[in-house]
Write a protein that holds these residues in place. Structure first.
Motif, PDB file in Angstrom:
ATOM      1  N   VAL A  87       1.117  -1.020   0.267  1.00  0.00           N
ATOM      2  CA  VAL A  87      -0.340  -0.316   0.580  1.00  0.00           C
ATOM      3  C   VAL A  87       0.860   1.215  -0.155  1.00  0.00           C
ATOM      4  N   ARG A  88       0.993   1.612  -1.207  1.00  0.00           N
ATOM      5  CA  ARG A  88       1.531   3.257  -0.872  1.00  0.00           C
ATOM      6  C   ARG A  88       1.045   4.340  -0.292  1.00  0.00           C
ATOM      7  N   LYS A  89       1.210   5.564  -0.203  1.00  0.00           N
ATOM      8  CA  LYS A  89       0.559   6.744   0.571  1.00  0.00           C
ATOM      9  C   LYS A  89       1.179   7.291  -0.038  1.00  0.00           C
ATOM     10  N   GLU A  90       0.334   8.500  -1.064  1.00  0.00           N
ATOM     11  CA  GLU A  90       1.085   9.836  -2.069  1.00  0.00           C
ATOM     12  C   GLU A  90       0.716  11.284  -1.558  1.00  0.00           C
ATOM     13  N   VAL A  91       1.256  12.052  -1.289  1.00  0.00           N
ATOM     14  CA  VAL A  91       0.489  13.225  -0.725  1.00  0.00           C
ATOM     15  C   VAL A  91       1.379  14.541  -1.155  1.00  0.00           C
ATOM     16  N   ILE A  92       0.083  15.014  -2.443  1.00  0.00           N
ATOM     17  CA  ILE A  92      -0.177  16.442  -3.336  1.00  0.00           C
ATOM     18  C   ILE A  92      -0.628  16.943  -3.117  1.00  0.00           C
ATOM     19  N   ASN A  93      -0.060  18.887  -3.459  1.00  0.00           N
ATOM     20  CA  ASN A  93      -0.637  19.504  -3.670  1.00  0.00           C
ATOM     21  C   ASN A  93      -1.365  19.653  -4.425  1.00  0.00           C
ATOM     22  N   VAL A  94      -2.721  20.015  -4.580  1.00  0.00           N
ATOM     23  CA  VAL A  94      -3.604  19.608  -5.764  1.00  0.00           C
ATOM     24  C   VAL A  94      -3.527  21.280  -6.494  1.00  0.00           C
ATOM     25  N   TYR A  95      -3.437  22.321  -6.089  1.00  0.00           N
ATOM     26  CA  TYR A  95      -3.450  23.203  -6.564  1.00  0.00           C
ATOM     27  C   TYR A  95      -2.965  23.708  -7.542  1.00  0.00           C
ATOM     28  N   PRO A  96      -3.353  24.313  -9.218  1.00  0.00           N
ATOM     29  CA  PRO A  96      -2.589  23.961 -10.298  1.00  0.00           C
ATOM     30  C   PRO A  96      -1.294  24.988 -10.596  1.00  0.00           C
ATOM     31  N   ASP A  97      -0.125  24.689 -11.110  1.00  0.00           N
ATOM     32  CA  ASP A  97       1.203  26.190 -11.130  1.00  0.00           C
ATOM     33  C   ASP A  97       0.302  27.129 -11.635  1.00  0.00           C
ATOM     34  N   THR A  98      -0.696  28.143 -11.281  1.00  0.00           N
ATOM     35  CA  THR A  98      -1.088  29.249 -11.813  1.00  0.00           C
ATOM     36  C   THR A  98      -0.145  29.920 -13.246  1.00  0.00           C
ATOM     37  N   LEU A  99       1.305  29.768 -11.993  1.00  0.00           N
ATOM     38  CA  LEU A  99       2.469  30.592 -12.663  1.00  0.00           C
ATOM     39  C   LEU A  99       3.212  30.066 -14.059  1.00  0.00           C
ATOM     40  N   CYS A 100       2.855  29.084 -14.183  1.00  0.00           N
ATOM     41  CA  CYS A 100       2.915  28.095 -15.839  1.00  0.00           C
ATOM     42  C   CYS A 100       3.005  29.093 -16.659  1.00  0.00           C
ATOM     43  N   TRP A 101       1.989  30.181 -16.814  1.00  0.00           N
ATOM     44  CA  TRP A 101       1.788  30.615 -17.559  1.00  0.00           C
ATOM     45  C   TRP A 101       3.281  31.298 -18.137  1.00  0.00           C
ATOM     46  N   ILE A 102       4.114  31.832 -17.261  1.00  0.00           N
ATOM     47  CA  ILE A 102       4.963  32.954 -17.093  1.00  0.00           C
ATOM     48  C   ILE A 102       6.360  32.514 -17.513  1.00  0.00           C
ATOM     49  N   HIS A 103       5.806  31.633 -16.169  1.00  0.00           N
ATOM     50  CA  HIS A 103       7.654  30.850 -16.093  1.00  0.00           C
ATOM     51  C   HIS A 103       7.620  30.109 -17.971  1.00  0.00           C
ATOM     52  N   ASP A 104       6.991  29.106 -18.139  1.00  0.00           N
ATOM     53  CA  ASP A 104       7.486  28.926 -19.680  1.00  0.00           C
ATOM     54  C   ASP A 104       7.561  29.691 -20.827  1.00  0.00           C
ATOM     55  N   TYR A 105       6.920  30.567 -20.413  1.00  0.00           N
ATOM     56  CA  TYR A 105       7.859  31.621 -21.602  1.00  0.00           C
ATOM     57  C   TYR A 105       7.779  32.799 -20.646  1.00  0.00           C
ATOM     58  N   VAL A 106       9.231  33.302 -20.585  1.00  0.00           N
ATOM     59  CA  VAL A 106       9.386  34.589 -20.179  1.00  0.00           C
ATOM     60  C   VAL A 106       9.424  35.900 -20.907  1.00  0.00           C
ATOM     61  N   TYR A 107       9.559  35.956 -21.857  1.00  0.00           N
ATOM     62  CA  TYR A 107       9.582  37.437 -22.840  1.00  0.00           C
ATOM     63  C   TYR A 107       8.139  36.879 -23.204  1.00  0.00           C
ATOM     64  N   SER A 108       7.202  36.973 -23.009  1.00  0.00           N
ATOM     65  CA  SER A 108       5.916  36.958 -23.248  1.00  0.00           C
ATOM     66  C   SER A 108       4.813  37.608 -22.212  1.00  0.00           C
TER      67      SER A 108
END
Length: 455
Positions: A211-232
């Motif tokens: 039995v494996r236990k996982e703990v994860i924060n579920v909120y999406p990375d809303t900053l990915c829009w800036i992180h993925d395309y810095v000069y945009s």
């Protein structure tokens, strides 16, 4: 001798008392017939065989998707990608469950169920009571004080807005590692009387280790829009895309592979919790991410050899309109009708009734990426999986994504194109959809005619 005959007769009598069916092999009686309804928002994908992989020139000459005939069994798949509003239901559920756990320490009689009223069984730990309405602005001071920790501290609030601290939205779940449980240990002899547990000493001793236990924060990375395309300039998407009603029915992005997997577990539990409330009902098959082979079969729409989900060799229809949301021509993004993501099901569905299997956002699959997996995977329900640990090297954390996205050229829209992202990263161009196994052979089987013996 007389005593022996009496003893033998008594054994026969006791054996007949615990038997039914006049001693014939009849199977367990009064089993309820099972009918699998179509899950809400899903379409049925029939079983089929097809040529998985590239069907024409390997443009990039990667040699990672060589043609191979495979077979997949029938399943259900989400008609569209999971939307912001659907994923938000998951986030809200996690938020509410944390609040109920906190309030359970203050008012346990209201927010916790610690005993079964009918049987007297004591629950340890107790279940959350979802029937009690949450009062975030309660008039009771102890309730407000308890929930205060769920909000951002005053010094971190922008423009003095009282908002939930999304850094605390952790979801804890468990799953059984069946591959580890199925492995056999031949270093020591097994006992034949243990049957299926022979050579599985751990299963005989303590199976909880699987039995494996996982703990994860579920909120999406809303900053990915800036992180993925810095000069945009993508600040508006970062600030509004996930929570604003204007984007409710757009595909959720910024969700990594582990978050998508957690969503599937939660979705299964959500449905089963409802089913368990009905006496005599049977639990459903688990929701999960599709395997790479299932995804490609579903995207093909039943056609073996078509390069795109709509069947034709071109990205435009006979009127000259593009059939998906991607990066057409030399970066003329809006020529297909959208600059970034668009509302789901904006373009026509394929012949299975699935929308956006090409473009809009790429989609996570359950399969781990290996350049040679087509060569060593089985040809029936092929799937290569690896449960990467946090300490594993990045190469072992690669998961297959399919379908291409709004930022990709047409090559990645092909049903045979493979790509990957790392399981612990989130991107503004990757989303997901769920599948569920169909239990049985095929949906159109008539129980009265499928078997010559059983009805």
């Amino acid at each position: 001798m007389k005593r022996l005959l009496i003893y033998f007769a008594l054994l026969l009598f006791l054996g007949s008392c615990g038997n039914s069916g006049s001693g014939e092999l009849t199977g367990v009686k009064n089993r309820k017939r099972y009918y699998q309804p179509d899950p809400f928002g899903m379409v049925y994908i029939p079983m089929g065989s097809y040529t998985m992989g590239i069907g024409d020139e390997d443009v990039l000459y990667t040699q990672i998707n060589n043609a191979k005939t495979v077979t997949v069994q029938s399943f259900y798949m989400d008609q569209t990608e999971i939307t912001n509003n659907e994923y938000r239901q998951f986030v809200f559920w996690v938020k509410d469950s944390i609040a109920r756990r906190i309030l359970g320490e203050v008012q346990p009689d209201l927010y916790l169920v610690s005993e079964n009223e009918q049987t007297g069984e004591v629950y340890d730990p107790p279940f959350l009571n979802w029937e009690t309405k949450l009062e975030w602005d309660s008039e009771e001071q102890d309730v407000r004080d308890a929930l205060a920790d769920m909000y951002l501290p005053e010094e971190e609030r922008f423009f003095r807005r009282k908002e939930i601290d999304t850094r605390k939205l952790y979801y804890e779940y468990y799953f059984v590692d069946l591959k580890a449980a199925a492995a056999k240990d031949y270093s020591q002899g097994g006992d034949i009387k243990d049957a299926g547990l022979a050579n599985r000493p751990q299963g005989l001793k303590d199976r909880s280790v699987y039995v494996r236990k996982e703990v994860i924060n579920v909120y999406p990375d809303t900053l990915c829009w800036i992180h993925d395309y810095v000069y945009s300039f993508n600040d508006p998407s970062t600030e509004k895309y996930f929570w604003h009603p204007a984007y409710d029915n757009y595909p959720v992005v910024g969700v990594n592979w582990k978050q998508a997997k957690a969503f599937c577990v939660w979705r299964t539990q959500l449905k089963n919790s409802f089913i368990y409330g009905k006496k005599g009902e049977t639990a459903i098959s688990d929701f999960r991410l599709p395997s790479e082979a299932e995804w490609e079969w579903a995207a093909r729409g039943g056609y073996d050899g078509n390069p795109y989900p709509w069947g034709g060799p071109y990205t435009r229809n006979d009127k000259g309109c593009f059939l998906a949301n991607f990066k057409p021509l030399r970066g003329d993004y809006i020529d297909d009708g959208g600059a970034q993501t668009v509302i789901v099901a904006h373009y026509p569905a394929n012949d299975f009734g699935l929308y956006d299997m090409a473009g809009n956002v790429a989609e996570w699959t359950n399969s781990a990426f290996h350049p040679s997996s087509y060569n060593f995977a089985w040809d029936l329900n092929p799937d290569y999986q690896y449960n990467a640990k946090d300490a594993d090297p990045p190469a072992l954390k690669r998961k297959v994504i399919r379908g291409g996205s709004w930022k990709d050229v047409a090559y990645y829209l092909r049903v045979s194109s493979r790509a990957y992202e790392y399981q612990d990263t989130s991107k503004c161009y990757v989303g997901f959809r769920c599948v569920q196994n169909y239990l049985g052979r095929q949906k159109d089987d008539n129980p009265a005619r499928a078997s010559k013996v059983y009805k």
